[in-house]
Every structure is written in C-alpha cells, then in structure tokens.
Design a protein around this motif. Sequence first.
Motif, PDB file in Angstrom:
ATOM      1  N   SER A 264       0.822  -1.217   0.000  1.00 20.61           N
ATOM      2  CA  SER A 264       0.000   0.000   0.000  1.00 20.61           C
ATOM      3  C   SER A 264       0.853   1.264   0.000  1.00 20.61           C
ATOM      4  N   PHE A 265       2.014   1.215   0.657  1.00 18.63           N
ATOM      5  CA  PHE A 265       2.892   2.384   0.738  1.00 18.63           C
ATOM      6  C   PHE A 265       4.009   2.365  -0.302  1.00 18.63           C
ATOM      7  N   LEU A 267       4.182   3.304  -3.353  1.00 16.34           N
ATOM      8  CA  LEU A 267       4.265   4.462  -4.247  1.00 16.34           C
ATOM      9  C   LEU A 267       4.430   5.774  -3.494  1.00 16.34           C
ATOM     10  N   ALA A 268       4.711   5.686  -2.200  1.00 17.18           N
ATOM     11  CA  ALA A 268       4.841   6.906  -1.403  1.00 17.18           C
ATOM     12  C   ALA A 268       6.087   7.698  -1.793  1.00 17.18           C
ATOM     13  N   ALA A 271       5.597   9.619  -5.036  1.00 15.05           N
ATOM     14  CA  ALA A 271       4.653  10.717  -4.797  1.00 15.05           C
ATOM     15  C   ALA A 271       5.320  11.848  -4.037  1.00 15.05           C
ATOM     16  N   ALA A 282       2.152  11.780   1.424  1.00 12.09           N
ATOM     17  CA  ALA A 282       2.665  10.816   0.453  1.00 12.09           C
ATOM     18  C   ALA A 282       2.181   9.406   0.771  1.00 12.09           C
ATOM     19  N   ARG A 285      -1.387   9.315  -0.263  1.00 11.92           N
ATOM     20  CA  ARG A 285      -1.457   9.323  -1.721  1.00 11.92           C
ATOM     21  C   ARG A 285      -1.167   7.942  -2.291  1.00 11.92           C
ATOM     22  N   SER A 286      -0.146   7.272  -1.754  1.00 16.40           N
ATOM     23  CA  SER A 286       0.180   5.927  -2.216  1.00 16.40           C
ATOM     24  C   SER A 286      -0.961   4.959  -1.947  1.00 16.40           C
ATOM     25  N   VAL A 290      -3.002   2.833  -4.844  1.00  8.80           N
ATOM     26  CA  VAL A 290      -2.955   1.369  -4.838  1.00  8.80           C
ATOM     27  C   VAL A 290      -4.337   0.773  -4.593  1.00  8.80           C
ATOM     28  N   THR A 297      -0.488  -4.469  -8.119  1.00  6.20           N
ATOM     29  CA  THR A 297       0.734  -3.858  -7.594  1.00  6.20           C
ATOM     30  C   THR A 297       1.603  -4.898  -6.900  1.00  6.20           C
ATOM     31  N   TYR A 373       4.164   4.099 -10.347  1.00  6.72           N
ATOM     32  CA  TYR A 373       3.429   5.283  -9.878  1.00  6.72           C
ATOM     33  C   TYR A 373       2.799   6.027 -11.054  1.00  6.72           C
TER      34      TYR A 373
END
Length: 403
Positions: A264-265, A267-268, A271, A282, A285-286, A290, A297, A373
Amino acid sequence: MNDSPGWASPGSAPSDGKEAAIPRPSDPQDGSGATGQWSPEQPPPGQWSPPSNPGSGPGTRPPAPGWGGGPQRQGWAGPPPAAKPGVIPLRPLSLGEILDGSVSALRVHWRTALGFSLAVSVVTQIGIILMQRYLLPDPTSVDPNATGAEALRQTADSARSTLLSLGPASLVSMIATLFTASIVTVVISRSVLGRPTTLSDAWAEARPRILPLLGLTVLVAVIMATIMTVGIGPGLLLGSEAGAALAFLGFAAACVVMLWLNVSFALAAPALMLERQSIVAALRRSAKLVRGAWWRTFGILALTWLLTFLLTFLVSIPFTAIAVIADGTDVSDFFSSSAPSVGWPFLIITGIGEVIVSTLIYPFVAGVMALLYMDQRIRREALDLDLARAAGLPGYGADTPRS
C-alpha cells in the motif's frame, strides 16, 4: 416506367414496351407442351456478382473504401499507437513495459544513474565492511539440542544479536538506497518526456527532497518494527512452549499486515519526490493510488523482487566461492552453530560482488517504482495527457478533453 422501388432483380428488364423481355418459366420438357423461350435480351451469364465482391464484372463502379480491394479508411483499422516521446508509451502500461522502461531509462542515462549508483555502492560497501570487521559483535551460538524455555531463550538471544549485527549495515544500505532512488526518480521523470538530464540537474532537483524521503523511510520502518513487536512480544514474554506457539502465530499475523502495508505504501516515495508531498500526505497518496489495484501492484513488486533475488544469487554465488577459496575458510564452518571466522580476503571479494549487485539493483527497483506510480496515475487521473502536453506533442493542447 418501372414501378419497382429502387432496384430490379437480376434478369428483369424495364417495362417500357418490352413485355417480351420479362422472363417466364419454360413449359415441361416431357413433350406435353411447347418449350418456353427466354428473352434474347438476357444478360450474359456470370455478369452478376455478389455484393461482397464488387468490381468483378465489366462496367461496375470501383469498390467503396472499406469493403476490400480498395484503400482502407482509418476507421476500419485499429486505434492509432500511443505517443511515445520517451522510454514508455503514454497510455496504461503492461508489466513488460514497466520493466523494460526502467531498463531503457538506465541504458539511455547510464552515466547519470549507474555512475551515481556505483559511487554510492562503493562508499556504502566500504562502510559495511569496516563495521563488520571492527564494530559489530559476533553472532551468538545456538544449541540445536535445546528444548522448551531454553530453546526459546536462545532463539531470542540469537534474534537480538542478529538484529544488532544487521541493524547498522541495514541503516547504511537504506541511506544509500534513498540517495539512489531520489536521483533515479528524477531521471525516470525526464526519460518519460524524452528529455536529457545530467547528474547536476538531477541532484539539484532531488536534493530538497532527501530529508523528507529519509523521514518517510524511517517512519515506515518504525511502523513495521512496531507491528512485529506487537505480534511476537506477548509470546516472548510468556517464555514457555505456549508462548513459543503464540509468538509464531503473532509473527505470521505480523508478516501479513506488514506485507499489506508495504504494498500500500510502495508508491509513497515517487509521490513525495514528484508531487512534492509531505510525508504523511505521500503515504495517503500511495494508499489511494494502490486502492483497487493491490493485487496487480503486489504482482509487479513480487516479480521485481524475484528478479533482484535471482540477480543477487547469480552474482553472489561465484564471488562467495572465490572468497572462500581465497580466504581459506572451511565450507563446513558456515553450517555450524557458531559464526565462521573470516578474514580480509573474504570480506573484500564478497564486497565487490555486493557493489556489482547494488549498482544494478538500486536504480532498477527505483525505476520500477517510479513507472508503476506513473502507470497508476495514467489509469486513474489521465496523467498521459499532462505528460503529452509537457513533452510538447502536437494535438495535446490545453483544451484536450480528459478520458
């Protein structure tokens, strides 16, 4: 005039005083009647052709476009290919395009990405070797015949010793990964637009985000450590066989939660780098990007981790074998309950292998994260239109509607 609307059937003729031209069936051929006659004005046989094959007879019109034989209109062909100003097409990406895009960006900008990664890996590995040689304690030995509470105590001591031994090295590697990821993320963002970049340009853009990126990594590490502590802590405090079982169950549950949060994190960091988000923003946002695509992912990240593991394995095995031979270490020492005693040759040769692996893996993984991302934003927010405008592609003005 002919009263039939629009067209006449094959073999018929106009009704302007040519009654005899209308065909009639012939009489029976058994001699009971006169043989019927067809009109002499019949068209020659074989002149009529089915609508699916126009133009086979003389005097016919040329076939309309799109019905075969003539030039095809664009509407009958497939959709036009997506614009590709850089390393990826500006549309939702497949798994292969994400992996290939990361490799292509590193190949095009190898001086910036791989050169920086090599320098960081060399400095990192020198620090890790010095810590392993002079600062870190030797791992504790474990009695394989211990049972019950004694086995649990030895396991806890071994885990604590391993954590103390790996902690500093992991911290140094984490910092090295941050620096490499920050540079590679900028390189990827320029490569998507087809723009060149230099190390000084990438560093100037990434430098203000280094400390927030470090804070993000530390926060995620603290969250994961807290989850693991909550999972295995009660079982370790009990200190019995029931405690060992409880610790195992807690460990399994903690691993599941940590895996879900890691994906879940994932793509932090992109971002935070590309959107200039704060640390908490961030993470949110991630999780938003997701959401609804967790399994996709996870699959892409799992394949990426598998590829990095295979690369590490293929590079480390020969270097480890050479290091064992050069150091004179007995192979059986690595399978004993106590830690093997290795010398400088072993540390230096294995360190060279680690430098090679880190130089290739750090930028590749960072590139995959950045492209993943962008792919999620293309799927959810039509980022491809913004990228096309930023690349200056014709036909993507400010009034282009979003899909």
